[in-house]
Design a protein around this motif. Structure first.
Motif, PDB file in Angstrom:
ATOM      1  N   VAL A  29       0.379  -1.019   0.104  1.00  0.00           N
ATOM      2  CA  VAL A  29       0.020   0.317  -0.029  1.00  0.00           C
ATOM      3  C   VAL A  29       1.013   1.485   0.111  1.00  0.00           C
ATOM      4  CG1 VAL A  29      -2.164   1.567   1.348  1.00  0.00           C
ATOM      5  CG2 VAL A  29      -1.833  -0.980   0.901  1.00  0.00           C
ATOM      6  N   ALA A  30       1.992   1.436   1.018  1.00  0.00           N
ATOM      7  CA  ALA A  30       2.819   2.640   0.865  1.00  0.00           C
ATOM      8  C   ALA A  30       3.557   2.703  -0.768  1.00  0.00           C
ATOM      9  CB  ALA A  30       3.628   2.067   2.010  1.00  0.00           C
ATOM     10  N   TYR A  31       4.022   1.154  -1.054  1.00  0.00           N
ATOM     11  CA  TYR A  31       4.617   1.585  -2.140  1.00  0.00           C
ATOM     12  C   TYR A  31       3.740   2.191  -3.904  1.00  0.00           C
ATOM     13  CZ  TYR A  31       5.785   0.276  -6.976  1.00  0.00           C
ATOM     14  OH  TYR A  31       6.269  -0.340  -8.186  1.00  0.00           O
ATOM     15  N   LYS A  32       2.092   1.325  -3.682  1.00  0.00           N
ATOM     16  CA  LYS A  32       1.197   1.894  -4.246  1.00  0.00           C
ATOM     17  C   LYS A  32       0.736   2.979  -3.649  1.00  0.00           C
ATOM     18  CE  LYS A  32      -0.042  -0.923  -6.562  1.00  0.00           C
ATOM     19  NZ  LYS A  32       0.578  -1.247  -7.934  1.00  0.00           N
TER      20      LYS A  32
ATOM     21  N   THR B  68      -2.210  -6.088 -12.058  1.00  0.00           N
ATOM     22  CA  THR B  68      -1.782  -4.639 -12.797  1.00  0.00           C
ATOM     23  C   THR B  68      -0.636  -3.849 -12.242  1.00  0.00           C
ATOM     24  OG1 THR B  68      -3.437  -3.107 -12.135  1.00  0.00           O
ATOM     25  CG2 THR B  68      -4.022  -3.579 -14.468  1.00  0.00           C
ATOM     26  N   ASP B  69      -0.406  -4.965 -10.951  1.00  0.00           N
ATOM     27  CA  ASP B  69       0.800  -4.314  -9.817  1.00  0.00           C
ATOM     28  C   ASP B  69       1.686  -5.125 -10.433  1.00  0.00           C
ATOM     29  OD1 ASP B  69       1.653  -3.195  -7.220  1.00  0.00           O
ATOM     30  OD2 ASP B  69       2.951  -5.365  -7.319  1.00  0.00           O
ATOM     31  N   ASP B  70       3.236  -3.913 -10.825  1.00  0.00           N
ATOM     32  CA  ASP B  70       4.166  -4.743 -11.343  1.00  0.00           C
ATOM     33  C   ASP B  70       4.941  -4.716 -10.538  1.00  0.00           C
ATOM     34  OD1 ASP B  70       4.573  -1.877 -10.047  1.00  0.00           O
ATOM     35  OD2 ASP B  70       5.617  -1.149 -11.013  1.00  0.00           O
ATOM     36  N   LYS B  71       5.566  -4.442  -9.359  1.00  0.00           N
ATOM     37  CA  LYS B  71       6.681  -4.475  -8.266  1.00  0.00           C
ATOM     38  C   LYS B  71       6.543  -6.094  -7.613  1.00  0.00           C
ATOM     39  CE  LYS B  71       9.952  -2.832  -4.436  1.00  0.00           C
ATOM     40  NZ  LYS B  71       9.469  -1.810  -3.289  1.00  0.00           N
TER      41      LYS B  71
ATOM     42  N   LYS C 227      -7.455  -5.625 -11.117  1.00  0.00           N
ATOM     43  CA  LYS C 227      -7.062  -6.711  -9.715  1.00  0.00           C
ATOM     44  C   LYS C 227      -5.435  -5.518  -9.535  1.00  0.00           C
ATOM     45  CE  LYS C 227      -6.816 -10.261  -6.549  1.00  0.00           C
ATOM     46  NZ  LYS C 227      -6.232 -11.788  -7.435  1.00  0.00           N
ATOM     47  N   ASP C 228      -5.349  -4.753  -8.103  1.00  0.00           N
ATOM     48  CA  ASP C 228      -4.483  -4.456  -7.850  1.00  0.00           C
ATOM     49  C   ASP C 228      -5.379  -3.864  -6.415  1.00  0.00           C
ATOM     50  OD1 ASP C 228      -2.638  -2.361  -8.049  1.00  0.00           O
ATOM     51  OD2 ASP C 228      -2.617  -2.129  -9.862  1.00  0.00           O
ATOM     52  N   PHE C 229      -4.386  -2.694  -5.944  1.00  0.00           N
ATOM     53  CA  PHE C 229      -4.087  -2.700  -4.621  1.00  0.00           C
ATOM     54  C   PHE C 229      -5.021  -0.801  -4.805  1.00  0.00           C
ATOM     55  CE2 PHE C 229      -1.672  -5.492  -4.401  1.00  0.00           C
ATOM     56  CZ  PHE C 229      -1.621  -6.306  -3.579  1.00  0.00           C
ATOM     57  N   ILE C 230      -5.827  -0.618  -4.509  1.00  0.00           N
ATOM     58  CA  ILE C 230      -6.953   0.354  -5.214  1.00  0.00           C
ATOM     59  C   ILE C 230      -6.756   1.537  -3.481  1.00  0.00           C
ATOM     60  CG2 ILE C 230      -8.501   1.928  -5.532  1.00  0.00           C
ATOM     61  CD1 ILE C 230      -8.975   0.074  -7.899  1.00  0.00           C
TER      62      ILE C 230
ATOM     63  N   LEU D  22      -8.038  -0.915   3.315  1.00  0.00           N
ATOM     64  CA  LEU D  22      -9.180   0.275   3.421  1.00  0.00           C
ATOM     65  C   LEU D  22     -10.208   0.567   4.214  1.00  0.00           C
ATOM     66  CD1 LEU D  22     -10.510   0.495  -0.551  1.00  0.00           C
ATOM     67  CD2 LEU D  22      -8.552   1.601   0.550  1.00  0.00           C
ATOM     68  N   THR D  23     -10.516   1.897   4.813  1.00  0.00           N
ATOM     69  CA  THR D  23     -11.311   1.898   5.794  1.00  0.00           C
ATOM     70  C   THR D  23     -12.788   2.148   5.699  1.00  0.00           C
ATOM     71  OG1 THR D  23     -11.088   4.193   5.501  1.00  0.00           O
ATOM     72  CG2 THR D  23      -9.897   3.835   6.752  1.00  0.00           C
ATOM     73  N   LYS D  24     -14.024   2.120   5.597  1.00  0.00           N
ATOM     74  CA  LYS D  24     -15.332   1.811   5.920  1.00  0.00           C
ATOM     75  C   LYS D  24     -15.607   3.105   4.887  1.00  0.00           C
ATOM     76  CE  LYS D  24     -19.917   1.844   7.901  1.00  0.00           C
ATOM     77  NZ  LYS D  24     -20.963   1.583   8.977  1.00  0.00           N
ATOM     78  N   GLU D  25     -15.494   4.328   4.844  1.00  0.00           N
ATOM     79  CA  GLU D  25     -15.590   6.113   4.336  1.00  0.00           C
ATOM     80  C   GLU D  25     -14.366   5.142   2.953  1.00  0.00           C
ATOM     81  OE1 GLU D  25     -16.053   5.941   8.633  1.00  0.00           O
ATOM     82  OE2 GLU D  25     -14.396   5.623   7.569  1.00  0.00           O
ATOM     83  N   GLU D  26     -13.289   4.917   2.532  1.00  0.00           N
ATOM     84  CA  GLU D  26     -12.944   5.037   1.791  1.00  0.00           C
ATOM     85  C   GLU D  26     -13.213   4.022   1.379  1.00  0.00           C
ATOM     86  OE1 GLU D  26      -7.978   5.881   2.710  1.00  0.00           O
ATOM     87  OE2 GLU D  26      -9.044   3.524   3.451  1.00  0.00           O
TER      88      GLU D  26
END
Length: 266
Positions: free
Chosen positions: A9-12, A92-95, A118-121, A145-149
């Motif tokens: 997630v930090a990388y994304k 679609t995540d590369d790393k 399929k990715d970390f959105i 992700l939070t509920k709000e996100e």
């Protein structure tokens, strides 16, 4: 896996920040594929003549390493579509997974069935990006992700005409199911221990709202499991690693679908 998930997630977030500098949302909205008609995965998963399988193209993963670096995305996804897949999932995540947005766009030019990005959105920019590269559905992962996100990102997808698959694994994540989530994916694999527990997933699925289509994810590698999950109300089955680790993923998928059809027709 939680540490890995946090790293991803930090990388994304850094990837998204860089992408915004290269291409604005207005640029994405002007992409050739942005205004194409979206194909509904919900509808395809409910078509009785289809397998119900969302077949995934995945080169590698953090837990398994390289799975398949031989077969091209064009070869595999076209075979999946020709052999009865209800939808495609393209990493679609590369790393961490060896994928790219170009993989999804290549698949889009060859098939007419729904494609899940399929990715970390983690940012609405990625939702616009998904639309621009040809995706019909986005994945949101409740774990990061939070509920709000979830509410915000699913709303953005809905406004763009896309569908949303929300992935979860624990009962604590049930309250993140929002109005514009079309499908809920139950991850059979614990993201901490990597253990697969179909029974736990079935118990969790029973607590979902009746109007949300249920998708089983991860650890599915035999027909009996799909039959059990179908009996528990699941309509979709996301499978990737089982096919991708075979010498010929397309043939493996075709053989599996034929065997499934024979079993369920008895």
């Amino acid at each position: 896996m939680k540490d890995i998930l946090a790293e991803i997630v930090a990388y994304k977030r850094t990837v998204v920040a860089a992408a915004k500098q290269q291409r604005t949302i207005s640029d994405l909205e002007n992409a050739p594929l942005f205004n194409r008609s979206v194909v509904s995965l919900v509808n395809f998963l409910q078509q009785p003549q289809k397998s119900g399988i969302i077949a995934e193209y995945k080169r590698k993963s953090p837990s398994r390493g390289v799975i398949n670096d031989r077969n091209s995305v064009e070869e595999v996804t076209q075979a999946y579509a020709n052999c009865g897949a209800s939808g495609l999932s393209v990493l679609t995540d590369d790393k961490f997974f060896g994928g790219s947005s170009e993989d999804l766009t290549k698949a889009r030019t060859l098939v007419e069935i729904p494609i899940l990005r399929k990715d970390f959105i983690v940012d609405e920019y990625q939702v616009y990006e998904a639309r621009a590269i040809g995706a019909d559905v986005i994945l949101l992962i409740a774990e990061c992700l939070t509920k709000e996100e979830v509410l915000h990102l699913s709303g953005v997808a809905h406004n763009l005409g896309m569908e949303v698959l929300l992935e979860m694994h624990t009962e604590a994540q049930l309250d993140k199911v929002s109005e514009h989530v079309n499908m809920v994916g139950i991850n059979n694999r614990d993201l901490v221990t990597f253990n697969v527990d179909i029974d736990r997933s079935i118990a969790l699925a029973a607590k979902l709202p009746a109007d949300k289509l249920k998708v089983a994810e991860s650890g599915i590698d035999n027909i009996d499991t799909i039959v059990t999950l179908r009996n528990a109300g699941f309509k979709g089955f996301l499978m990737g690693e089982y096919f991708m680790k075979q010498e010929d993923p397309g043939k493996a998928f075709n053989d599996f679908v034929n065997a499934l059809a024979q079993t369920t027709s008895k």
